[in-house]
Design a protein around this motif. Sequence first.
Motif, PDB file in Angstrom:
ATOM      1  N   LEU A 193      -2.654 -67.998  17.924  1.00  9.49           N
ATOM      2  CA  LEU A 193      -2.656 -66.886  16.933  1.00  9.49           C
ATOM      3  C   LEU A 193      -2.991 -67.115  15.542  1.00  9.49           C
ATOM      4  N   GLY A 194      -4.186 -67.231  15.195  1.00 17.19           N
ATOM      5  CA  GLY A 194      -4.792 -67.487  13.835  1.00 17.19           C
ATOM      6  C   GLY A 194      -4.510 -66.545  12.960  1.00 17.19           C
ATOM      7  N   GLY A 195      -4.327 -66.688  11.418  1.00 18.13           N
ATOM      8  CA  GLY A 195      -4.109 -65.466  10.614  1.00 18.13           C
ATOM      9  C   GLY A 195      -3.932 -66.048   9.330  1.00 18.13           C
ATOM     10  N   THR A 196      -3.901 -65.037   8.402  1.00 20.01           N
ATOM     11  CA  THR A 196      -3.521 -65.444   6.960  1.00 20.01           C
ATOM     12  C   THR A 196      -1.947 -65.164   6.796  1.00 20.01           C
ATOM     13  N   PHE A 197      -1.413 -64.358   7.497  1.00 21.81           N
ATOM     14  CA  PHE A 197       0.193 -64.072   7.477  1.00 21.81           C
ATOM     15  C   PHE A 197       0.397 -64.056   6.038  1.00 21.81           C
ATOM     16  N   ASP A 198      -0.061 -63.008   5.316  1.00 21.26           N
ATOM     17  CA  ASP A 198       0.251 -62.780   3.755  1.00 21.26           C
ATOM     18  C   ASP A 198       0.815 -61.461   3.876  1.00 21.26           C
ATOM     19  N   VAL A 204       3.743 -62.423   6.855  1.00 24.16           N
ATOM     20  CA  VAL A 204       3.690 -62.264   8.630  1.00 24.16           C
ATOM     21  C   VAL A 204       4.332 -60.693   8.792  1.00 24.16           C
ATOM     22  N   HIS A 205       4.255 -60.238  10.082  1.00 25.41           N
ATOM     23  CA  HIS A 205       4.813 -59.020  10.116  1.00 25.41           C
ATOM     24  C   HIS A 205       5.173 -58.903  11.612  1.00 25.41           C
ATOM     25  N   TYR A 206       5.733 -57.582  11.825  1.00 20.68           N
ATOM     26  CA  TYR A 206       6.164 -57.506  13.526  1.00 20.68           C
ATOM     27  C   TYR A 206       4.876 -57.072  14.281  1.00 20.68           C
ATOM     28  N   GLY A 207       3.761 -56.778  13.747  1.00 20.64           N
ATOM     29  CA  GLY A 207       2.468 -56.607  14.505  1.00 20.64           C
ATOM     30  C   GLY A 207       2.039 -58.051  14.758  1.00 20.64           C
ATOM     31  N   HIS A 208       2.221 -59.085  14.371  1.00 24.28           N
ATOM     32  CA  HIS A 208       1.867 -60.506  14.649  1.00 24.28           C
ATOM     33  C   HIS A 208       2.897 -60.843  15.511  1.00 24.28           C
ATOM     34  N   LEU A 209       4.275 -60.436  15.230  1.00 26.53           N
ATOM     35  CA  LEU A 209       5.259 -61.180  16.083  1.00 26.53           C
ATOM     36  C   LEU A 209       5.293 -60.923  17.333  1.00 26.53           C
ATOM     37  N   PHE A 237      -5.847 -65.962  20.885  1.00 25.80           N
ATOM     38  CA  PHE A 237      -5.802 -64.487  20.747  1.00 25.80           C
ATOM     39  C   PHE A 237      -6.376 -63.914  19.401  1.00 25.80           C
ATOM     40  N   ILE A 238      -6.943 -62.650  19.786  1.00 29.80           N
ATOM     41  CA  ILE A 238      -7.682 -62.042  18.687  1.00 29.80           C
ATOM     42  C   ILE A 238      -7.382 -60.538  18.749  1.00 29.80           C
ATOM     43  N   GLY A 239      -7.066 -59.746  17.736  1.00 31.02           N
ATOM     44  CA  GLY A 239      -7.129 -58.289  17.972  1.00 31.02           C
ATOM     45  C   GLY A 239      -8.453 -57.806  17.953  1.00 31.02           C
ATOM     46  N   THR A 240      -8.470 -56.453  18.556  1.00 27.86           N
ATOM     47  CA  THR A 240      -9.565 -55.841  18.877  1.00 27.86           C
ATOM     48  C   THR A 240     -10.559 -55.894  17.610  1.00 27.86           C
ATOM     49  N   ASP A 241      -9.929 -55.716  16.219  1.00 27.67           N
ATOM     50  CA  ASP A 241     -10.838 -55.694  15.147  1.00 27.67           C
ATOM     51  C   ASP A 241     -11.495 -57.034  14.782  1.00 27.67           C
ATOM     52  N   ALA A 242     -10.812 -58.030  15.215  1.00 29.00           N
ATOM     53  CA  ALA A 242     -11.332 -59.319  15.055  1.00 29.00           C
ATOM     54  C   ALA A 242     -12.545 -59.607  15.932  1.00 29.00           C
ATOM     55  N   PHE A 243     -12.234 -58.897  17.248  1.00 31.03           N
ATOM     56  CA  PHE A 243     -13.268 -59.402  18.264  1.00 31.03           C
ATOM     57  C   PHE A 243     -14.460 -58.714  17.751  1.00 31.03           C
ATOM     58  N   ASP A 293       1.034 -50.171  14.321  1.00 27.80           N
ATOM     59  CA  ASP A 293       0.068 -50.032  13.304  1.00 27.80           C
ATOM     60  C   ASP A 293       0.723 -50.621  12.015  1.00 27.80           C
ATOM     61  N   ILE A 294       0.784 -51.800  11.960  1.00 26.87           N
ATOM     62  CA  ILE A 294       1.243 -52.404  10.663  1.00 26.87           C
ATOM     63  C   ILE A 294       0.343 -53.591  10.115  1.00 26.87           C
ATOM     64  N   SER A 295       0.073 -53.632   8.697  1.00 20.38           N
ATOM     65  CA  SER A 295      -0.724 -54.802   8.521  1.00 20.38           C
ATOM     66  C   SER A 295      -0.332 -55.298   7.247  1.00 20.38           C
ATOM     67  N   ALA A 296      -0.555 -56.547   6.857  1.00 20.37           N
ATOM     68  CA  ALA A 296      -0.214 -57.184   5.747  1.00 20.37           C
ATOM     69  C   ALA A 296      -0.561 -56.422   4.457  1.00 20.37           C
ATOM     70  N   THR A 297      -1.945 -55.979   4.260  1.00 16.41           N
ATOM     71  CA  THR A 297      -2.432 -55.307   3.391  1.00 16.41           C
ATOM     72  C   THR A 297      -1.583 -53.970   3.153  1.00 16.41           C
ATOM     73  N   ALA A 298      -1.038 -53.168   3.923  1.00 15.70           N
ATOM     74  CA  ALA A 298      -0.173 -52.177   3.899  1.00 15.70           C
ATOM     75  C   ALA A 298       1.023 -52.550   3.079  1.00 15.70           C
ATOM     76  N   ILE A 299       1.591 -53.703   3.798  1.00 13.16           N
ATOM     77  CA  ILE A 299       2.879 -54.169   3.299  1.00 13.16           C
ATOM     78  C   ILE A 299       2.910 -54.839   1.688  1.00 13.16           C
ATOM     79  N   ARG A 300       1.897 -55.325   1.216  1.00  8.54           N
ATOM     80  CA  ARG A 300       1.551 -55.684   0.182  1.00  8.54           C
ATOM     81  C   ARG A 300       1.501 -54.341  -0.880  1.00  8.54           C
ATOM     82  N   GLY A 301       1.070 -53.632  -0.375  1.00  7.77           N
ATOM     83  CA  GLY A 301       0.695 -52.259  -1.204  1.00  7.77           C
ATOM     84  C   GLY A 301       2.337 -51.450  -1.342  1.00  7.77           C
TER      85      GLY A 301
HETATM   86  P1  ATP Z   1      -4.302 -58.129   6.104  1.00 13.06           P
HETATM   87  O1  ATP Z   1      -4.162 -56.906   6.078  1.00 13.06           O
HETATM   88  O2  ATP Z   1      -4.162 -58.881   4.944  1.00 13.06           O
HETATM   89  O3  ATP Z   1      -5.926 -58.351   6.316  1.00 13.06           O
HETATM   90  P2  ATP Z   1      -3.467 -58.695   8.710  1.00 13.06           P
HETATM   91  O4  ATP Z   1      -2.241 -57.782   8.779  1.00 13.06           O
HETATM   92  O5  ATP Z   1      -4.675 -57.833   9.548  1.00 13.06           O
HETATM   93  O6  ATP Z   1      -3.758 -59.108   7.298  1.00 13.06           O
HETATM   94  P3  ATP Z   1      -3.860 -61.309   9.571  1.00 13.06           P
HETATM   95  O7  ATP Z   1      -2.936 -62.391   9.472  1.00 13.06           O
HETATM   96  O8  ATP Z   1      -5.141 -61.221   9.074  1.00 13.06           O
HETATM   97  O9  ATP Z   1      -3.011 -59.901   9.519  1.00 13.06           O
HETATM   98  O10 ATP Z   1      -4.302 -61.231  11.215  1.00 13.06           O
HETATM   99  C1  ATP Z   1      -4.028 -62.245  12.137  1.00 13.06           C
HETATM  100  C2  ATP Z   1      -4.464 -61.976  13.574  1.00 13.06           C
HETATM  101  O11 ATP Z   1      -3.620 -61.085  14.015  1.00 13.06           O
HETATM  102  C3  ATP Z   1      -5.720 -61.037  13.794  1.00 13.06           C
HETATM  103  O12 ATP Z   1      -6.289 -61.490  15.219  1.00 13.06           O
HETATM  104  C4  ATP Z   1      -5.263 -59.662  13.833  1.00 13.06           C
HETATM  105  O13 ATP Z   1      -6.305 -59.055  14.681  1.00 13.06           O
HETATM  106  C5  ATP Z   1      -3.704 -59.727  14.655  1.00 13.06           C
HETATM  107  N1  ATP Z   1      -3.065 -58.604  14.130  1.00 13.06           N
HETATM  108  C6  ATP Z   1      -2.720 -58.314  12.748  1.00 13.06           C
HETATM  109  N2  ATP Z   1      -1.836 -57.358  12.631  1.00 13.06           N
HETATM  110  C7  ATP Z   1      -1.673 -56.886  13.972  1.00 13.06           C
HETATM  111  C8  ATP Z   1      -1.200 -55.766  14.734  1.00 13.06           C
HETATM  112  N3  ATP Z   1      -0.529 -54.957  13.811  1.00 13.06           N
HETATM  113  N4  ATP Z   1      -1.094 -55.921  16.052  1.00 13.06           N
HETATM  114  C9  ATP Z   1      -1.794 -56.563  17.044  1.00 13.06           C
HETATM  115  N5  ATP Z   1      -2.422 -57.731  16.144  1.00 13.06           N
HETATM  116  C10 ATP Z   1      -2.502 -57.858  14.681  1.00 13.06           C
END
Ligand code: ATP
Length: 211
Positions: free
Chosen positions: A5-10, A12-17, A105-111, A174-182
């Motif tokens: 699972l590649g990512g920026t992890f900026d 890392v959050h529970y969506g990734h983990l 592994f990639i999320g639907t958005d990345a695909f 529905d967790i993103s690093a962008t939202a957490i930074r905000g």
């Molecule tokens: P940012 O908000 O900064 O763009 P992000 O939360 O999307 O960051 P990334 O580190 O860019 O996180 O994501 C890395 C990978 O993890 C991508 O393939 C992304 O689709 C997936 N991913 C991120 N957040 C989730 C989530 N909540 N559920 C499932 N997959 C996720």
Amino acid sequence: MIGILGGTFDPVHYGHLRSALEVKDIFGLDEVRLIPSANPPHRQQPATSAKMRRQMLALAIKNQPGLKVDTRELDRYDVDKIPSYMVDTLESLRQEFPTEPLLLFIGTDAFKYLTGWHQWQRLFDYAHIVVMTRPGFEIDVLDDFFKARLTQEINSLSQTVAGKLYFSQVTQLDISATAIRGIIADKQNPVFLLPDAVIEYIKQHKLYETH
Ligand code: ATP
């Protein structure tokens, strides 16, 4: 079989983990490697240094033996300073594990943007790609390149080392690093979106305090 699972992890959050843990179990993987990107090609540069993003990842997975931090993109960038292309990362993993199936592994958005990735067709030379989908979320049109690789047989991923496309459902958070930074910049409480140890680290180092 090894998961990636590649990512920026900026940060890392529970969506990734949670996704990483679920796919580890679904596919019976020995390990899932979380690979922080040094210099992501398709987005703004991370707000936080590579060293800090790596340290936050290490804190987050401390008690999960099946999850590992793999620093090859950071190590490579120290030497060549070129963007962190996934195809180079997979090539290097393939050299290290010549006979193991690799699952990227990639999320639907990345695909959705996969065909914009550097040498994206070559990704399938080195790994299978598993798209982590939302329950009920369908990708309606697949082009012929993808259709030719699509499988619905989970077992077929262990029978070849690379080349297949598979869609797998994970619990969507529905967790993103962008939202957490905000949230942090707005002085709100990010608790329950990411591990406490990571929140503590963010506080100690005063990360994400401004927009
Ligand atoms: P940012 O908000 O900064 O763009 P992000 O939360 O999307 O960051 P990334 O580190 O860019 O996180 O994501 C890395 C990978 O993890 C991508 O393939 C992304 O689709 C997936 N991913 C991120 N957040 C989730 C989530 N909540 N559920 C499932 N997959 C996720």
